[in-house]
Write a protein that holds these residues in place. Sequence first.
Motif, PDB file in Angstrom:
ATOM      1  N   ARG A 159       0.842  -1.194   0.000  1.00  0.00           N
ATOM      2  CA  ARG A 159       0.000   0.000   0.000  1.00  0.00           C
ATOM      3  C   ARG A 159       0.877   1.243   0.000  1.00  0.00           C
ATOM      4  N   PRO A 160       0.332   2.369  -0.452  1.00  0.00           N
ATOM      5  CA  PRO A 160       1.111   3.609  -0.398  1.00  0.00           C
ATOM      6  C   PRO A 160       1.217   4.117   1.037  1.00  0.00           C
ATOM      7  N   LEU A 161       2.287   4.836   1.300  1.00  0.00           N
ATOM      8  CA  LEU A 161       2.442   5.456   2.616  1.00  0.00           C
ATOM      9  C   LEU A 161       1.493   6.642   2.752  1.00  0.00           C
ATOM     10  N   THR A 162       0.974   6.831   3.937  1.00  0.00           N
ATOM     11  CA  THR A 162       0.152   8.020   4.195  1.00  0.00           C
ATOM     12  C   THR A 162       1.062   9.219   4.430  1.00  0.00           C
ATOM     13  N   ASP A 163       0.495  10.428   4.281  1.00  0.00           N
ATOM     14  CA  ASP A 163       1.277  11.637   4.550  1.00  0.00           C
ATOM     15  C   ASP A 163       1.771  11.659   5.992  1.00  0.00           C
ATOM     16  N   ALA A 164       0.928  11.153   6.904  1.00  0.00           N
ATOM     17  CA  ALA A 164       1.326  11.130   8.321  1.00  0.00           C
ATOM     18  C   ALA A 164       2.542  10.233   8.523  1.00  0.00           C
ATOM     19  N   GLU A 165       2.566   9.069   7.857  1.00  0.00           N
ATOM     20  CA  GLU A 165       3.707   8.162   7.980  1.00  0.00           C
ATOM     21  C   GLU A 165       4.970   8.784   7.371  1.00  0.00           C
ATOM     22  N   LEU A 166       4.797   9.443   6.231  1.00  0.00           N
ATOM     23  CA  LEU A 166       5.938  10.065   5.565  1.00  0.00           C
ATOM     24  C   LEU A 166       6.502  11.219   6.383  1.00  0.00           C
ATOM     25  N   ALA A 167       5.627  11.934   7.074  1.00  0.00           N
ATOM     26  CA  ALA A 167       6.070  13.081   7.866  1.00  0.00           C
ATOM     27  C   ALA A 167       6.783  12.648   9.139  1.00  0.00           C
ATOM     28  N   GLU A 168       6.561  11.412   9.581  1.00  0.00           N
ATOM     29  CA  GLU A 168       7.178  10.906  10.808  1.00  0.00           C
ATOM     30  C   GLU A 168       8.615  10.480  10.508  1.00  0.00           C
ATOM     31  N   PRO A 169       9.625  11.077  11.156  1.00  0.00           N
ATOM     32  CA  PRO A 169      11.009  10.658  10.891  1.00  0.00           C
ATOM     33  C   PRO A 169      11.207   9.189  11.265  1.00  0.00           C
ATOM     34  N   PRO A 170      12.100   8.477  10.576  1.00  0.00           N
ATOM     35  CA  PRO A 170      12.352   7.075  10.942  1.00  0.00           C
ATOM     36  C   PRO A 170      12.972   6.972  12.327  1.00  0.00           C
ATOM     37  N   GLN A 171      12.858   5.802  12.922  1.00  0.00           N
ATOM     38  CA  GLN A 171      13.337   5.581  14.285  1.00  0.00           C
ATOM     39  C   GLN A 171      14.826   5.921  14.401  1.00  0.00           C
ATOM     40  N   GLY A 172      15.166   6.731  15.411  1.00  0.00           N
ATOM     41  CA  GLY A 172      16.561   7.074  15.654  1.00  0.00           C
ATOM     42  C   GLY A 172      17.090   8.222  14.823  1.00  0.00           C
ATOM     43  N   TYR A 173      16.246   8.825  13.990  1.00  0.00           N
ATOM     44  CA  TYR A 173      16.684   9.929  13.120  1.00  0.00           C
ATOM     45  C   TYR A 173      17.284  11.039  13.978  1.00  0.00           C
ATOM     46  N   PRO A 174      18.487  11.542  13.595  1.00  0.00           N
ATOM     47  CA  PRO A 174      19.267  12.362  14.530  1.00  0.00           C
ATOM     48  C   PRO A 174      18.998  13.856  14.551  1.00  0.00           C
ATOM     49  N   SER A 175      17.922  14.326  13.933  1.00  0.00           N
ATOM     50  CA  SER A 175      17.695  15.775  13.911  1.00  0.00           C
ATOM     51  C   SER A 175      16.243  16.096  14.186  1.00  0.00           C
ATOM     52  N   SER A 176      16.033  17.182  14.928  1.00  0.00           N
ATOM     53  CA  SER A 176      14.659  17.637  15.163  1.00  0.00           C
ATOM     54  C   SER A 176      14.289  18.776  14.223  1.00  0.00           C
ATOM     55  N   THR A 177      15.251  19.271  13.461  1.00  0.00           N
ATOM     56  CA  THR A 177      14.972  20.402  12.567  1.00  0.00           C
ATOM     57  C   THR A 177      14.987  20.010  11.101  1.00  0.00           C
ATOM     58  N   VAL A 178      15.893  19.102  10.694  1.00  0.00           N
ATOM     59  CA  VAL A 178      15.967  18.718   9.280  1.00  0.00           C
ATOM     60  C   VAL A 178      14.918  17.642   9.016  1.00  0.00           C
ATOM     61  N   VAL A 179      13.663  18.047   9.038  1.00  0.00           N
ATOM     62  CA  VAL A 179      12.552  17.118   8.822  1.00  0.00           C
ATOM     63  C   VAL A 179      11.524  17.776   7.903  1.00  0.00           C
ATOM     64  N   LEU A 180      10.658  16.936   7.373  1.00  0.00           N
ATOM     65  CA  LEU A 180       9.546  17.434   6.567  1.00  0.00           C
ATOM     66  C   LEU A 180       8.373  17.755   7.465  1.00  0.00           C
ATOM     67  N   ARG A 181       7.712  18.864   7.201  1.00  0.00           N
ATOM     68  CA  ARG A 181       6.471  19.158   7.900  1.00  0.00           C
ATOM     69  C   ARG A 181       5.351  18.323   7.293  1.00  0.00           C
ATOM     70  N   ARG A 182       4.251  18.173   8.051  1.00  0.00           N
ATOM     71  CA  ARG A 182       3.179  17.264   7.635  1.00  0.00           C
ATOM     72  C   ARG A 182       2.703  17.565   6.216  1.00  0.00           C
ATOM     73  N   HIS A 183       2.481  18.851   5.892  1.00  0.00           N
ATOM     74  CA  HIS A 183       1.922  19.163   4.579  1.00  0.00           C
ATOM     75  C   HIS A 183       2.951  19.026   3.452  1.00  0.00           C
ATOM     76  N   GLU A 184       4.238  18.828   3.826  1.00  0.00           N
ATOM     77  CA  GLU A 184       5.271  18.637   2.808  1.00  0.00           C
ATOM     78  C   GLU A 184       5.562  17.171   2.536  1.00  0.00           C
ATOM     79  N   ALA A 185       4.978  16.291   3.341  1.00  0.00           N
ATOM     80  CA  ALA A 185       5.338  14.880   3.260  1.00  0.00           C
ATOM     81  C   ALA A 185       5.046  14.272   1.891  1.00  0.00           C
ATOM     82  N   CYS A 186       4.056  14.810   1.189  1.00  0.00           N
ATOM     83  CA  CYS A 186       3.736  14.267  -0.135  1.00  0.00           C
ATOM     84  C   CYS A 186       4.926  14.380  -1.080  1.00  0.00           C
TER      85      CYS A 186
END
Length: 457
Positions: A159-186
């Motif tokens: 199945r395709p990933l949801t925007d919420a799943e895409l916006a969630e950084p993977p486990q252990g990801y080392p940055s709180s700033t270099v991330v996608l915001r929810r509306h950018e996850a697409c």
Amino acid sequence: MVQPQGSKFHVAMFPWLAMGHMTPFLHLANELAQRGHKISFLLPKKAKLQLQDNNLHPDLITLHGLAVPHVEGLPHGTETASEIPIFLNGLLATAMDLMRDQVEESLRGLKPDMVFYDAAHWIPELASHIGFKTVCYKVVSAAAVAIALVPARNVPKDRPLTDAELAEPPQGYPSSTVVLRRHEACALSFIALEFGSGISFYERTTTSMKRCNVIAIRTCQEVEGPMCDYIGNQYGKKVLLTGPVLPEPPKVPLEDRWAKWLDGFAHGSVIFCALGSQWVLEKNQFQELVLGIELTGSPFLVAVKPPSGAATIEEALPEGFEERNRGRGVVYGGWVQQTLMLSHPAVGCFVNHCGFGSMWESLMSNSQIVLVPHLGDQILNTRLLAEELKVAVEVDRDEDGWFSKESLSKGIKSVMDKDSEVGRLLKKNHAKWKEALARPGYMDDYITKFIDNLHEL
């Protein structure tokens, strides 16, 4: 000239069929050849013609032109990603996979010690029976790889990933700033799409990295160290860094018409805008772009492709725009010498999409940096510059990723206005990073260590 040291090796290179990948591979080839190593570079025939002038060591670097087979759905004669809209890249990946026999035949004849590749996930299979080491060389930012292309992302096949799943950084990801915001996850949704027959972009990339002998990334420890460490832990492999591998400034001068035009303006007063070779704007977004730059009141040079549906830049400009800005601003639909533009003293602000090449060119320039990213990796590069390094400002966009003329003008003015505290802070931080990256021997040290690590293979 750096004197060759130690035993010499023979490297073959087969990058993804896009100029944004082949060009940095060739920059690295030039660095290796400068130190006496031999390079056999496999690339499409048309790209060979385009890149041959950038081969600084033709005695040691041989460009081998390969035929790109036709795939139904691609325009006839397509050989590189710059010739097609981005949504057709999956078919180009199919064409690349159909080149496997040509690549295998070439490698059997060349007998290299190691092969550098990125998207051709089947290269390690050839290594096992031809006999060479494999280096998966990533020319995008470590931030983009770390958030989207690691096993911890765990992209489901059913199945395709949801925007919420895409916006969630993977486990252990080392940055709180270099991330996608929810509306950018697409912007990351493409990783789950088919990229070549029967394989997704995510599967292709993670397979390429899992099966290689070593991962290499075109970045440096100072800028992306935690991301590189995370990637190494995810894949259980050593991650080698080449540094930014920036080419020497072109020996040719800036084209006369641009040099003369820029010479007419005060130091640091001109806004230069370039958005890369693949981003074709919608007409209304193109008009917001040029109107936003006009609103700043500063002189400007905008170099972008004509928007979709327009044959020329001129027919797409807002009514009265040319008359209002004659002598003060130019919008140009062709290619310009970006590095040389940025080195002209009149240019004081660089508005760009933050592709990885432009990111490094931004850092090495003296210009203020204003970013309008489009794709997932560009958004992550933007976070790195704007939020981690604090050397740039990102233009505000709505939840669909669109920016207005007002938000663009506001972003530019925030760094260009003489009394701007934001502008002063960014300029100070930018100067520190540029000084570090331009330190004599900095690039050489990275390449020397990289070559030492390759010898260990």
